[in-house]
Design a protein around this motif. Structure first.
Motif, PDB file in Angstrom:
ATOM      1  N   ASP A  56       0.727  -1.262  -0.034  1.00  0.00           N
ATOM      2  CA  ASP A  56      -0.050  -0.028  -0.154  1.00  0.00           C
ATOM      3  C   ASP A  56       1.047   1.298  -0.178  1.00  0.00           C
ATOM      4  O   ASP A  56       0.705   2.151  -0.689  1.00  0.00           O
ATOM      5  CB  ASP A  56      -0.760  -0.116   1.340  1.00  0.00           C
ATOM      6  CG  ASP A  56      -2.005  -0.916   1.192  1.00  0.00           C
ATOM      7  OD1 ASP A  56      -2.449  -1.413  -0.112  1.00  0.00           O
ATOM      8  OD2 ASP A  56      -2.846  -1.193   2.129  1.00  0.00           O
ATOM      9  N   LYS A  57       1.823   1.320   0.749  1.00  0.00           N
ATOM     10  CA  LYS A  57       2.946   2.449   0.831  1.00  0.00           C
ATOM     11  C   LYS A  57       3.471   2.600  -0.509  1.00  0.00           C
ATOM     12  O   LYS A  57       3.552   3.730  -1.027  1.00  0.00           O
ATOM     13  CB  LYS A  57       3.936   2.130   1.863  1.00  0.00           C
ATOM     14  CG  LYS A  57       3.313   2.296   3.262  1.00  0.00           C
ATOM     15  CD  LYS A  57       4.645   2.049   4.078  1.00  0.00           C
ATOM     16  CE  LYS A  57       4.344   1.965   5.748  1.00  0.00           C
ATOM     17  NZ  LYS A  57       5.391   2.060   6.646  1.00  0.00           N
ATOM     18  N   GLN A  58       3.845   1.581  -1.091  1.00  0.00           N
ATOM     19  CA  GLN A  58       4.480   1.652  -2.542  1.00  0.00           C
ATOM     20  C   GLN A  58       3.504   2.173  -3.840  1.00  0.00           C
ATOM     21  O   GLN A  58       3.752   3.252  -4.429  1.00  0.00           O
ATOM     22  CB  GLN A  58       4.991   0.500  -2.782  1.00  0.00           C
ATOM     23  CG  GLN A  58       5.771   0.524  -4.298  1.00  0.00           C
ATOM     24  CD  GLN A  58       7.074   1.689  -3.947  1.00  0.00           C
ATOM     25  OE1 GLN A  58       7.809   1.382  -3.306  1.00  0.00           O
ATOM     26  NE2 GLN A  58       7.065   2.591  -5.014  1.00  0.00           N
ATOM     27  N   TYR A  59       2.104   1.625  -3.443  1.00  0.00           N
ATOM     28  CA  TYR A  59       1.062   2.237  -4.497  1.00  0.00           C
ATOM     29  C   TYR A  59       0.923   3.699  -4.197  1.00  0.00           C
ATOM     30  O   TYR A  59       0.560   4.349  -5.166  1.00  0.00           O
ATOM     31  CB  TYR A  59       0.123   1.281  -3.834  1.00  0.00           C
ATOM     32  CG  TYR A  59      -1.027   1.223  -4.877  1.00  0.00           C
ATOM     33  CD1 TYR A  59      -0.859   0.192  -6.037  1.00  0.00           C
ATOM     34  CD2 TYR A  59      -2.379   1.630  -4.912  1.00  0.00           C
ATOM     35  CE1 TYR A  59      -1.636   0.070  -7.182  1.00  0.00           C
ATOM     36  CE2 TYR A  59      -3.304   1.556  -5.847  1.00  0.00           C
ATOM     37  CZ  TYR A  59      -2.920   0.590  -7.073  1.00  0.00           C
ATOM     38  OH  TYR A  59      -3.842   0.529  -7.883  1.00  0.00           O
ATOM     39  N   CYS A  60       0.905   4.066  -3.060  1.00  0.00           N
ATOM     40  CA  CYS A  60       0.714   5.541  -2.732  1.00  0.00           C
ATOM     41  C   CYS A  60       1.744   6.314  -3.159  1.00  0.00           C
ATOM     42  O   CYS A  60       1.655   7.649  -3.929  1.00  0.00           O
ATOM     43  CB  CYS A  60       0.543   5.837  -1.266  1.00  0.00           C
ATOM     44  SG  CYS A  60      -1.266   5.208  -0.604  1.00  0.00           S
ATOM     45  N   LYS A  61       3.085   5.762  -3.082  1.00  0.00           N
ATOM     46  CA  LYS A  61       4.409   6.510  -3.915  1.00  0.00           C
ATOM     47  C   LYS A  61       4.097   6.674  -5.195  1.00  0.00           C
ATOM     48  O   LYS A  61       4.453   7.846  -5.770  1.00  0.00           O
ATOM     49  CB  LYS A  61       5.565   5.940  -3.156  1.00  0.00           C
ATOM     50  CG  LYS A  61       5.914   6.186  -1.597  1.00  0.00           C
ATOM     51  CD  LYS A  61       7.155   5.189  -1.543  1.00  0.00           C
ATOM     52  CE  LYS A  61       7.542   5.612   0.083  1.00  0.00           C
ATOM     53  NZ  LYS A  61       8.920   4.782   0.118  1.00  0.00           N
ATOM     54  N   ASP A  62       3.740   5.720  -5.794  1.00  0.00           N
ATOM     55  CA  ASP A  62       3.625   5.560  -7.359  1.00  0.00           C
ATOM     56  C   ASP A  62       2.694   6.358  -7.840  1.00  0.00           C
ATOM     57  O   ASP A  62       2.754   6.922  -8.954  1.00  0.00           O
ATOM     58  CB  ASP A  62       3.592   4.251  -7.893  1.00  0.00           C
ATOM     59  CG  ASP A  62       4.792   3.203  -7.462  1.00  0.00           C
ATOM     60  OD1 ASP A  62       5.694   3.599  -7.283  1.00  0.00           O
ATOM     61  OD2 ASP A  62       4.348   1.931  -7.406  1.00  0.00           O
ATOM     62  N   LEU A  63       1.798   6.826  -6.973  1.00  0.00           N
ATOM     63  CA  LEU A  63       0.518   7.807  -7.394  1.00  0.00           C
ATOM     64  C   LEU A  63       0.759   9.286  -6.804  1.00  0.00           C
ATOM     65  O   LEU A  63      -0.212   9.915  -6.711  1.00  0.00           O
ATOM     66  CB  LEU A  63      -0.927   7.107  -6.786  1.00  0.00           C
ATOM     67  CG  LEU A  63      -1.463   5.772  -7.228  1.00  0.00           C
ATOM     68  CD1 LEU A  63      -2.674   5.161  -6.712  1.00  0.00           C
ATOM     69  CD2 LEU A  63      -1.663   6.057  -8.980  1.00  0.00           C
ATOM     70  N   ALA A  64       1.843   9.466  -6.343  1.00  0.00           N
ATOM     71  CA  ALA A  64       2.515  10.658  -5.993  1.00  0.00           C
ATOM     72  C   ALA A  64       1.436  11.219  -4.875  1.00  0.00           C
ATOM     73  O   ALA A  64       1.185  12.428  -4.571  1.00  0.00           O
ATOM     74  CB  ALA A  64       2.286  11.668  -7.261  1.00  0.00           C
ATOM     75  N   VAL A  65       1.156  10.612  -3.864  1.00  0.00           N
ATOM     76  CA  VAL A  65       0.382  10.957  -2.684  1.00  0.00           C
ATOM     77  C   VAL A  65       1.636  11.646  -1.813  1.00  0.00           C
ATOM     78  O   VAL A  65       2.675  11.226  -1.854  1.00  0.00           O
ATOM     79  CB  VAL A  65      -0.082   9.677  -1.775  1.00  0.00           C
ATOM     80  CG1 VAL A  65      -0.592  10.022  -0.414  1.00  0.00           C
ATOM     81  CG2 VAL A  65      -0.921   8.901  -2.629  1.00  0.00           C
ATOM     82  N   SER A  66       0.996  12.869  -1.335  1.00  0.00           N
ATOM     83  CA  SER A  66       1.962  13.686  -0.419  1.00  0.00           C
ATOM     84  C   SER A  66       2.182  13.152   0.933  1.00  0.00           C
ATOM     85  O   SER A  66       3.344  13.142   1.322  1.00  0.00           O
ATOM     86  CB  SER A  66       1.264  15.013  -0.374  1.00  0.00           C
ATOM     87  OG  SER A  66       0.795  15.580  -1.491  1.00  0.00           O
TER      88      SER A  66
END
Length: 281
Positions: free
Chosen positions: A78-88
């Protein structure tokens, strides 16, 4: 991407963004992220300068015989998923942060809406949802918050909370994302076998038949219920089929353009929900 586990550091970050006049959008989740969540995050990017995703497996919205303990928890993914989606920023609170054990519990509910449909078979579910979401909104104070259309009753209930409590946050509903079979994406789809997926696809097929029937002039809710049941896999146990006003969620007997059909059922212990907007000229 920042990660916050406590409310003080989160609020400090949020205050910095306010000082910089940065707009913030919140996407609340329970984790086990998938393409449906990605669509919410993508939608959030169109509304704000910074996107915050919360991951909190909320015990209050699970019943005693539900899947709280086995609910998927792939946090690293989930963390990597959010990083890939440019979550702040990610907010990853513990249960004690959201529900402090030494505080008097304040209960936020919308009884008139929460007792309908999903609330009949899951009596504590929407109370759990409203309690966690209102706490997240107060902690993060986002300019906007995004929910998925699949959970349409949830969206209307949270919208009612925001409006009734005069919160400044704007709420948005993002369209359902489906797989190639038409199944509405859900974290619980991981429980489905290949045969289950074949059966689950009949929900989408049945809703399409309902939509076609409405567009052909069949507007009686009883007749439309029969249309839906006819195409539904017999392996799915129906919880409810409801034709409702899209704003109030009150049942309708004759469809007008813009009303909705809501569906919930169980397939081998996996709960599946879906919805269609019914439009015609």
């Amino acid at each position: 991407m920042y990660e916050f586990y406590d409310k003080d550091s989160l609020r400090e970050y949020r205050n910095t963004l306010k000082d910089q006049n940065r707009r913030v959008a919140l996407v609340p989740t329970m984790g086990a992220l998938h393409e449906g969540h990605a669509s919410l995050i993508t939608h959030a990017h169109t509304l704000a300068d910074e996107v915050i995703v919360s991951i909190f497996l909320n015990p209050l919205q699970f019943g005693p015989n539900e899947d709280f303990k086995r609910y998927p928890k792939p946090l690293d993914d989930d963390k990597q998923y959010c990083k890939d989606l440019a979550v702040s920023a990610l907010f990853l609170p513990s249960n004690d942060i959201i529900y402090p054990p030494d505080a008097v519990f304040t209960n936020v509910t919308v009884p008139s809406l929460s007792s309908l449909y999903c609330g009949q078979s899951r009596p504590n579910f929407f109370s759990g949802v409203t309690n966690v979401v209102l706490r997240l909104l107060n902690l993060i104070d986002p300019d906007s918050v995004i929910f998925g259309e699949k959970d349409y009753q949830q969206y209307i209930i949270i919208k009612s909370c925001i409006e009734s409590l005069f919160l400044p946050t704007k709420i948005y509903c993002s369209p359902i994302i489906r797989n190639q079979q038409g199944i509405a994406l859900s974290s619980r789809n991981r429980y489905l076998s290949k045969q289950d997926r074949h059966d689950a696809a009949s929900i989408f097929q049945s809703l399409c038949k309902v939509k076609d029937a409405v567009q052909s002039g069949i507007l009686d809710a009883t007749e439309l219920t029969a249309v839906l049941k006819k195409s539904l896999s017999p392996n799915i146990t129906i919880d409810y089929i409801a034709f409702v006003d899209e704003k109030s969620l009150t049942p309708v007997t004759m469809i007008r353009s813009g009303n909705r059909v809501l569906f919930a059922g169980t397939l081998n212990k996996t709960r599946l929900i879906d919805t269609f907007e019914l439009t015609f000229s």
